[in-house]
Design a protein around this motif. Sequence first.
Motif, mmCIF file in Angstrom:
data_model
loop_
_atom_site.group_PDB
_atom_site.id
_atom_site.type_symbol
_atom_site.label_atom_id
_atom_site.label_comp_id
_atom_site.label_asym_id
_atom_site.label_seq_id
_atom_site.Cartn_x
_atom_site.Cartn_y
_atom_site.Cartn_z
ATOM 1 N N THR A 4 0.738 -1.110 0.050
ATOM 2 C CA THR A 4 0.118 -0.079 0.027
ATOM 3 C C THR A 4 0.801 1.365 -0.072
ATOM 4 O OG1 THR A 4 -1.827 -1.063 1.271
ATOM 5 C CG2 THR A 4 -1.749 1.290 1.209
ATOM 6 N N PHE A 5 0.612 2.118 -1.136
ATOM 7 C CA PHE A 5 1.448 3.258 -0.976
ATOM 8 C C PHE A 5 0.401 4.384 -1.680
ATOM 9 C CE2 PHE A 5 3.506 6.669 -3.137
ATOM 10 C CZ PHE A 5 4.620 7.032 -2.008
ATOM 11 N N THR A 6 0.268 5.474 -0.593
ATOM 12 C CA THR A 6 -0.645 6.712 -1.016
ATOM 13 C C THR A 6 0.016 7.864 -0.778
ATOM 14 O OG1 THR A 6 -1.401 6.509 1.323
ATOM 15 C CG2 THR A 6 -2.776 5.111 -0.240
ATOM 16 N N VAL A 7 -0.477 8.753 -1.690
ATOM 17 C CA VAL A 7 -0.097 10.163 -1.280
ATOM 18 C C VAL A 7 -1.288 11.079 -1.437
ATOM 19 C CG1 VAL A 7 1.434 12.160 -2.501
ATOM 20 C CG2 VAL A 7 2.102 9.804 -2.651
ATOM 21 N N ALA A 8 -1.454 11.685 -0.321
ATOM 22 C CA ALA A 8 -2.728 12.688 -0.314
ATOM 23 C C ALA A 8 -2.341 14.197 -0.033
ATOM 24 C CB ALA A 8 -3.590 12.380 0.969
ATOM 25 N N VAL A 9 -2.740 14.792 -1.067
ATOM 26 C CA VAL A 9 -2.434 16.498 -1.069
ATOM 27 C C VAL A 9 -3.588 17.031 -0.537
ATOM 28 C CG1 VAL A 9 -1.740 18.410 -2.322
ATOM 29 C CG2 VAL A 9 -1.063 16.078 -2.814
ATOM 30 N N THR A 10 -3.647 18.135 0.534
ATOM 31 C CA THR A 10 -4.490 18.795 1.025
ATOM 32 C C THR A 10 -3.881 20.191 1.101
ATOM 33 O OG1 THR A 10 -5.229 17.156 2.449
ATOM 34 C CG2 THR A 10 -6.204 19.565 2.896
ATOM 35 N N HIS A 11 -4.709 21.206 0.324
ATOM 36 C CA HIS A 11 -4.154 22.491 0.314
ATOM 37 C C HIS A 11 -5.186 23.625 1.464
ATOM 38 C CE1 HIS A 11 -2.045 21.921 -3.693
ATOM 39 N NE2 HIS A 11 -2.992 21.281 -3.982
ATOM 40 N N HIS A 12 -4.160 24.225 1.927
ATOM 41 C CA HIS A 12 -4.912 25.314 3.004
ATOM 42 C C HIS A 12 -4.419 26.565 2.622
ATOM 43 C CE1 HIS A 12 -5.723 21.672 5.625
ATOM 44 N NE2 HIS A 12 -4.561 21.125 5.141
ATOM 45 N N PRO A 13 -5.062 27.590 3.493
ATOM 46 C CA PRO A 13 -4.712 28.877 2.865
ATOM 47 C C PRO A 13 -3.141 29.448 3.347
ATOM 48 C CG PRO A 13 -6.778 28.977 4.270
ATOM 49 C CD PRO A 13 -6.078 27.387 4.051
ATOM 50 N N HIS A 14 -2.643 28.744 4.178
ATOM 51 C CA HIS A 14 -1.217 28.987 4.614
ATOM 52 C C HIS A 14 -0.252 27.998 3.964
ATOM 53 C CE1 HIS A 14 -2.308 32.148 7.089
ATOM 54 N NE2 HIS A 14 -3.286 31.497 7.692
ATOM 55 N N GLY A 15 -0.740 27.171 3.172
ATOM 56 C CA GLY A 15 0.168 26.259 2.686
ATOM 57 C C GLY A 15 -0.548 24.886 2.106
ATOM 58 N N THR A 16 0.262 23.687 2.041
ATOM 59 C CA THR A 16 -0.026 22.601 1.416
ATOM 60 C C THR A 16 0.393 21.302 2.247
ATOM 61 O OG1 THR A 16 0.103 23.255 -0.671
ATOM 62 C CG2 THR A 16 0.050 21.199 -0.439
ATOM 63 N N LEU A 17 -0.410 20.446 2.472
ATOM 64 C CA LEU A 17 -0.047 19.079 3.407
ATOM 65 C C LEU A 17 0.120 18.069 2.194
ATOM 66 C CD1 LEU A 17 0.261 17.381 5.926
ATOM 67 C CD2 LEU A 17 -1.906 17.418 5.988
ATOM 68 N N VAL A 18 1.117 17.242 2.400
ATOM 69 C CA VAL A 18 1.327 16.087 1.402
ATOM 70 C C VAL A 18 1.474 15.011 2.478
ATOM 71 C CG1 VAL A 18 2.577 14.992 -0.351
ATOM 72 C CG2 VAL A 18 2.300 17.315 -0.524
ATOM 73 N N ALA A 19 0.581 14.149 2.595
ATOM 74 C CA ALA A 19 0.563 12.910 3.559
ATOM 75 C C ALA A 19 1.022 11.575 2.774
ATOM 76 C CB ALA A 19 -0.524 12.710 4.210
ATOM 77 N N VAL A 20 2.140 10.895 2.917
ATOM 78 C CA VAL A 20 2.845 9.821 2.333
ATOM 79 C C VAL A 20 2.553 8.719 3.386
ATOM 80 C CG1 VAL A 20 4.535 8.863 1.257
ATOM 81 C CG2 VAL A 20 4.237 11.460 1.189
ATOM 82 N N THR A 21 2.060 7.603 2.733
ATOM 83 C CA THR A 21 2.185 6.186 3.391
ATOM 84 C C THR A 21 2.638 5.169 2.526
ATOM 85 O OG1 THR A 21 -0.113 7.157 4.419
ATOM 86 C CG2 THR A 21 0.522 4.727 4.549
ATOM 87 N N GLY A 22 3.589 4.271 3.116
ATOM 88 C CA GLY A 22 4.185 3.263 2.589
ATOM 89 C C GLY A 22 5.638 3.486 2.479
ATOM 90 N N GLU A 23 6.178 2.868 1.625
ATOM 91 C CA GLU A 23 7.775 2.979 1.572
ATOM 92 C C GLU A 23 8.150 4.085 0.266
ATOM 93 O OE1 GLU A 23 9.557 -0.794 0.892
ATOM 94 O OE2 GLU A 23 9.058 -1.326 2.925
ATOM 95 N N MET A 24 8.968 5.026 0.817
ATOM 96 C CA MET A 24 9.702 6.079 -0.097
ATOM 97 C C MET A 24 10.948 5.336 -0.837
ATOM 98 S SD MET A 24 9.062 9.780 1.257
ATOM 99 C CE MET A 24 9.756 10.420 0.090
ATOM 100 N N ASP A 25 10.762 5.098 -1.998
ATOM 101 C CA ASP A 25 11.911 4.215 -2.865
ATOM 102 C C ASP A 25 12.058 4.586 -4.188
ATOM 103 O OD1 ASP A 25 9.852 2.509 -3.732
ATOM 104 O OD2 ASP A 25 10.408 1.039 -2.385
ATOM 105 N N LEU A 26 12.756 4.042 -5.005
ATOM 106 C CA LEU A 26 12.959 4.448 -6.458
ATOM 107 C C LEU A 26 11.590 4.210 -7.221
ATOM 108 C CD1 LEU A 26 14.908 4.940 -8.792
ATOM 109 C CD2 LEU A 26 15.057 2.395 -9.022
#
Length: 112
Positions: A4-26
């Motif tokens: 399972t690998f997910t990337v969720a992006v949420t934009h806010h007035p003061h910036g952006t949240l990127v939540a990553v789940t799983g292994e970060m590899d090639l």
Amino acid sequence: MSDTFTVAVTHHPHGTLVAVTGEMDLTTCPRVEEACTVLPVGGKTLRLDLSGVSFMDSTGLNLLLRLRRRVQGDGSRMVLTGLQDQPRHLLDLTEAYSLFDTTDAGEPAGRR
């Protein structure tokens, strides 16, 4: 190893949240980089929630360094949150940890 690998992006007035789940590899880092193509500019914050990342290799480290450079070039800020043991150890081992603003969940952002 979890498939399972997910990337969720949420934009806010003061910036952006990127939540990553799983292994970060090639194989997964291109998806994280694609999600970060629209980065906050003009003093806004890119917050990378890595609390769901249990493993990161050199590809993940290089991605974080590239994102940091791009965000700082726009006059913005990048904060890493929720670093687990292995990614934190990789940042320590490569002496890159001090380059990042980090915070644990529920803790105010700041350079450690």
